[in-house]
Scaffold this motif. Sequence first.
Motif, PDB file in Angstrom:
ATOM      1  N   ASP A  76       0.830  -1.190   0.000  1.00 61.08           N
ATOM      2  CA  ASP A  76       0.000   0.000   0.000  1.00 61.08           C
ATOM      3  C   ASP A  76       0.876   1.257   0.000  1.00 61.08           C
ATOM      4  O   ASP A  76       0.399   2.356   0.184  1.00 61.08           O
ATOM      5  CB  ASP A  76      -0.821  -0.108   1.305  1.00 61.08           C
ATOM      6  N   SER A  77       2.177   1.082  -0.193  1.00 56.61           N
ATOM      7  CA  SER A  77       3.084   2.237  -0.108  1.00 56.61           C
ATOM      8  C   SER A  77       3.043   3.059  -1.400  1.00 56.61           C
ATOM      9  O   SER A  77       2.566   2.577  -2.422  1.00 56.61           O
ATOM     10  CB  SER A  77       4.502   1.750   0.185  1.00 56.61           C
ATOM     11  N   PRO A  78       3.561   4.304  -1.347  1.00 60.77           N
ATOM     12  CA  PRO A  78       3.378   5.214  -2.471  1.00 60.77           C
ATOM     13  C   PRO A  78       3.687   4.650  -3.876  1.00 60.77           C
ATOM     14  O   PRO A  78       2.861   4.816  -4.760  1.00 60.77           O
ATOM     15  CB  PRO A  78       4.263   6.403  -2.100  1.00 60.77           C
ATOM     16  N   PRO A  79       4.829   3.972  -4.100  1.00 63.94           N
ATOM     17  CA  PRO A  79       5.054   3.497  -5.481  1.00 63.94           C
ATOM     18  C   PRO A  79       3.979   2.509  -5.959  1.00 63.94           C
ATOM     19  O   PRO A  79       3.550   2.580  -7.105  1.00 63.94           O
ATOM     20  CB  PRO A  79       6.423   2.819  -5.396  1.00 63.94           C
ATOM     21  N   HIS A  81       0.931   2.392  -4.727  1.00 63.48           N
ATOM     22  CA  HIS A  81      -0.296   3.191  -4.791  1.00 63.48           C
ATOM     23  C   HIS A  81      -0.389   3.897  -6.137  1.00 63.48           C
ATOM     24  O   HIS A  81      -1.424   3.878  -6.795  1.00 63.48           O
ATOM     25  CB  HIS A  81      -0.311   4.210  -3.651  1.00 63.48           C
ATOM     26  N   LEU A  82       0.737   4.480  -6.553  1.00 59.75           N
ATOM     27  CA  LEU A  82       0.784   5.187  -7.837  1.00 59.75           C
ATOM     28  C   LEU A  82       0.458   4.232  -8.987  1.00 59.75           C
ATOM     29  O   LEU A  82      -0.144   4.614  -9.975  1.00 59.75           O
ATOM     30  CB  LEU A  82       2.178   5.795  -8.041  1.00 59.75           C
ATOM     31  N   TRP A  86      -4.704   0.619  -5.105  1.00 62.90           N
ATOM     32  CA  TRP A  86      -6.032   0.798  -4.501  1.00 62.90           C
ATOM     33  C   TRP A  86      -7.122   0.090  -5.291  1.00 62.90           C
ATOM     34  O   TRP A  86      -8.099  -0.386  -4.716  1.00 62.90           O
ATOM     35  CB  TRP A  86      -6.335   2.277  -4.326  1.00 62.90           C
ATOM     36  N   CYS A 116       5.819  -1.113   1.880  1.00 68.99           N
ATOM     37  CA  CYS A 116       6.689  -1.519   0.768  1.00 68.99           C
ATOM     38  C   CYS A 116       7.401  -2.856   1.001  1.00 68.99           C
ATOM     39  O   CYS A 116       8.043  -3.072   2.016  1.00 68.99           O
ATOM     40  CB  CYS A 116       7.739  -0.441   0.529  1.00 68.99           C
ATOM     41  N   CYS A 120       9.254  -2.967  -5.714  1.00 63.91           N
ATOM     42  CA  CYS A 120       8.503  -1.906  -6.387  1.00 63.91           C
ATOM     43  C   CYS A 120       8.779  -1.863  -7.882  1.00 63.91           C
ATOM     44  O   CYS A 120       8.043  -1.214  -8.614  1.00 63.91           O
ATOM     45  CB  CYS A 120       8.834  -0.554  -5.783  1.00 63.91           C
ATOM     46  N   GLY A 121       9.833  -2.528  -8.342  1.00 64.22           N
ATOM     47  CA  GLY A 121      10.103  -2.595  -9.775  1.00 64.22           C
ATOM     48  C   GLY A 121       8.951  -3.234 -10.521  1.00 64.22           C
ATOM     49  O   GLY A 121       8.797  -3.051 -11.725  1.00 64.22           O
ATOM     50  N   VAL A 122       8.145  -4.021  -9.824  1.00 59.26           N
ATOM     51  CA  VAL A 122       7.004  -4.677 -10.462  1.00 59.26           C
ATOM     52  C   VAL A 122       5.697  -4.226  -9.810  1.00 59.26           C
ATOM     53  O   VAL A 122       4.733  -4.970  -9.746  1.00 59.26           O
ATOM     54  CB  VAL A 122       7.121  -6.220 -10.419  1.00 59.26           C
ATOM     55  N   ASN A 135       3.285  -6.654 -10.952  1.00 54.81           N
ATOM     56  CA  ASN A 135       2.585  -6.210 -12.154  1.00 54.81           C
ATOM     57  C   ASN A 135       1.138  -6.670 -12.122  1.00 54.81           C
ATOM     58  O   ASN A 135       0.604  -7.181 -13.105  1.00 54.81           O
ATOM     59  CB  ASN A 135       3.272  -6.753 -13.410  1.00 54.81           C
TER      60      ASN A 135
ATOM     61  N   GLU B  15      11.881 -10.788  -8.638  1.00 54.48           N
ATOM     62  CA  GLU B  15      11.077 -10.471  -9.809  1.00 54.48           C
ATOM     63  C   GLU B  15      11.129 -11.585 -10.833  1.00 54.48           C
ATOM     64  O   GLU B  15      10.122 -11.974 -11.407  1.00 54.48           O
ATOM     65  CB  GLU B  15      11.644  -9.217 -10.466  1.00 54.48           C
ATOM     66  N   SER B  52      14.240  -3.699 -14.322  1.00 58.48           N
ATOM     67  CA  SER B  52      13.088  -4.053 -13.519  1.00 58.48           C
ATOM     68  C   SER B  52      11.813  -4.046 -14.329  1.00 58.48           C
ATOM     69  O   SER B  52      11.702  -3.341 -15.323  1.00 58.48           O
ATOM     70  CB  SER B  52      12.945  -3.034 -12.392  1.00 58.48           C
ATOM     71  N   LEU B 352      11.621   4.652 -10.334  1.00 51.68           N
ATOM     72  CA  LEU B 352      10.300   4.032 -10.360  1.00 51.68           C
ATOM     73  C   LEU B 352       9.223   4.978 -10.843  1.00 51.68           C
ATOM     74  O   LEU B 352       9.433   6.174 -10.941  1.00 51.68           O
ATOM     75  CB  LEU B 352       9.914   3.630  -8.930  1.00 51.68           C
ATOM     76  N   LEU B 426      10.923   8.371  -7.321  1.00 53.64           N
ATOM     77  CA  LEU B 426       9.592   8.014  -7.827  1.00 53.64           C
ATOM     78  C   LEU B 426       9.085   9.128  -8.736  1.00 53.64           C
ATOM     79  O   LEU B 426       8.856  10.246  -8.284  1.00 53.64           O
ATOM     80  CB  LEU B 426       8.637   7.789  -6.652  1.00 53.64           C
ATOM     81  N   SER B 440      -1.018   8.905   0.627  1.00 52.31           N
ATOM     82  CA  SER B 440      -0.404   7.576   0.694  1.00 52.31           C
ATOM     83  C   SER B 440       0.836   7.604   1.593  1.00 52.31           C
ATOM     84  O   SER B 440       1.055   6.715   2.421  1.00 52.31           O
ATOM     85  CB  SER B 440      -0.056   7.115  -0.720  1.00 52.31           C
TER      86      SER B 440
END
Lengths: 152, 537
Positions: A76-79, A81-82, A86, A116, A120-122, A135, B15, B52, B352, B426, B440
């Motif tokens: 649920d962390s920012p990256p 979330h972006l 959600w 996190c 976050c790369g995926v 993803n 990954e 990534s 990212l 980011l 967030s």
Amino acid sequence: MEKLEIVRRFPRKRDQLLAILHELQRANPRNYLTGEDLRLVAEYLDLPLSAVHDAVTFYSMFSLVPRGKHIIRLCDSPPCHLAGAWSLLSALKEELGIDVGQTTEDGLFTLELTSCLGVCGVAPAMMIDDEVYGNLTPERLKEILARYREEG
Amino acid sequence: MRIARAHVLVGVDEEARLAGVDRVLSAFREAIRNAGLEGEVQVVETGTLGVSGRGVVLVVYPEGVYYAGVTPEDVPVIVEEHLLKGRPVERLRLPAAVPQTEPRQVLGRQVRVVLRNCGVIDPEEIEEYIAAGGYEALGKALTEMSPDEVIEEIKRSGLRGRGGAGFPTGVKWEAVRRASGQEKYVICNADEGEPGTFKDRLILEGDPHKLIEGMIIAGYAVGARKGYVYIRGEYQLSIARMQKAISQAREYGLLGDDILGSGFSFDLEVRPGAGAYVCGEETSLIESLEGKRGWPRIRPPYPVTCGLWGKPTVVNNVETLANVPEILRQGADWYRTLGTPTCPGTKVYTLLGHVRYPGLVEVEMGTPLRTLVYELGGGVPEGRTLKAVLVGGAAGAFLSPQDLDVRMDFDSLREMAAALGSGAVLVMDESACIVDMLASVLRFFRHESCGQCTPCRAGTDALVRLIEAVRRGEGDGRTLGLMTEIVETMRLASLCPLGQSVALPVTTALTHFRDEFEAHLAGEPCPRCHKLERALR
Ligand SMILES: Cc1cc2nc3c(=O)[nH]c(=O)nc-3n(C[C@H](O)[C@H](O)[C@H](O)COP(=O)(O)O)c2cc1C
Ligand code: SF4
Ligand code: FES
Ligand code: FES
């Protein structure tokens, strides 16, 4: 008995506390630590029960109540979330028919939110037990859950 | 590596695992057997290749051709076309803007010091690390240098801590060396919890011996016999790789008693965390390692005099320690040729969000943010415009496109009231809403506040309520001012840097993107928020 064996694999040192708790929790099919587990660890490490309890309640990876066979932890962390985490949360709630922190009636899944996960790369990502899924889209989510349901 | 005509290096990390790398690997072994190429072509499992979000990535040497999104079905084609006939399979090649190169050299504008071996050697084979010059620095330190000379060299190199604060590493080591007492410790902070950061995981997975070597050298320099690697509990693969690497190092006499006949003894153990961001804070980490809840300690005293079990302790980040062997091997003077005078060396970033090529990059300190976003990240996708960059993770700063020329190093960022932090970058295009992103960030802090002190516990909770009000269009003229007051109180009165650091994202978002907040206060809640609201309830 079996539990004692798990505990005994570790040196009797307080700094082993978290490692032991992880193993005990992993050995429980319902993914939680029982009162008996805590007493066992307290005795083994020669700690007051309250000290063990205190530690267990602090860390988000431990639970004192029975959970599902599989723990779903949605990041649920920012990256994430972006990247739309959600929308996955709504999809998960709908698909499972439960809220965050709850367990499905068949005892198969518990839904949790997590910070996190370092993948976050995926993004957006989640973990089911020790597996990482990235993803994610609501469609992929359904496929993944179906696979777990099939395996039981 | 054994002599072979060609090598296929397959990146194996979390990954890749979830993209089915195991099946790709077995398909390769089978296809190579079928083509009669055994012995001629060698398949090597390695750590991350630094790309990534593109599934299974592999690189074929000697040409250095990168393939991405490889499935088991693609494998026979690669073997047939590329390995047998020498014609790279264009369909699977990575686009030209992605760094393509040869091992151990410059990747585009990347300068690989820390990641030198990542994706080049098999992290599960100590011999490959040694063949790549590994443990040379340790040998040099133990046989040719006194502990004071090691510290002097690290001080001269100007190495600063990569865990976020940028504290000079040599100075920290010297303080521990000078501290009284026989018993001292070295702790590697591998708790990596800053949202958007996974550089340490990739070092742990891709080159664990580099970290071990750095830790032994640190132990020698400060006079410790024991070290711990505290790895966050979610990083299962990192924990396993690290444990394996430690036992290999023991077998080779690089850990344990009388290392390399020098009379110096040192050993390492891994300890898992259990899901608490605050445990990345060094005193909280120490509490956690001691088997307690991870509540930060009141400082002073600092860990350098009173750390683990009350003994003098060095706590260093993974990336910091991974710099150490290369500094000793190539010398402080060489190190200072990289980066800026006050921040020498390189920095690893995780790029990212809305960039074409997200992933891990290592560039010199002082590289402009613009280079990171546009040259290495490929910029925002076609037809979109850049709106904001959150630099340094949740505890970082929201920067606007006007800030892109800032040089990425501790001092330049501090000058513009931002922070390098963990190196998370980011990128957001116009589809992102800053109010939503700040919400967030604030939910993250509310979740991770350890609750020990009131300003942070109550402050993070109040901030989430206020930002939700802004989102719903229910705030008034005082809401934003109140948020500023709260973070200022938290900055001054919180017990640990977690609570203090919330001010940074809040004030930078409110300063650079004021209009957006005011528009929310004035207008109707957006459709995006409606959905969000439902999901979060
Ligand atoms: C809330 C919080 C979280 C932190 N998380 C980390 C972390 O995950 N990894 C890390 O190396 N340092 C983290 N730090 C910084 C550490 O406290 C410490 O400064 C660092 O480990 C020192 O190592 P260095 O000198 O090599 O940077 C964190 C600090 C705070 C306040
Ligand atoms: S500032 Fe926050 S995280 Fe730090 S001690 Fe206080 S409550 Fe805990
Ligand atoms: S933000 Fe979700 S894995 Fe990092
Ligand atoms: S919160 Fe900003 S558009 Fe909805």
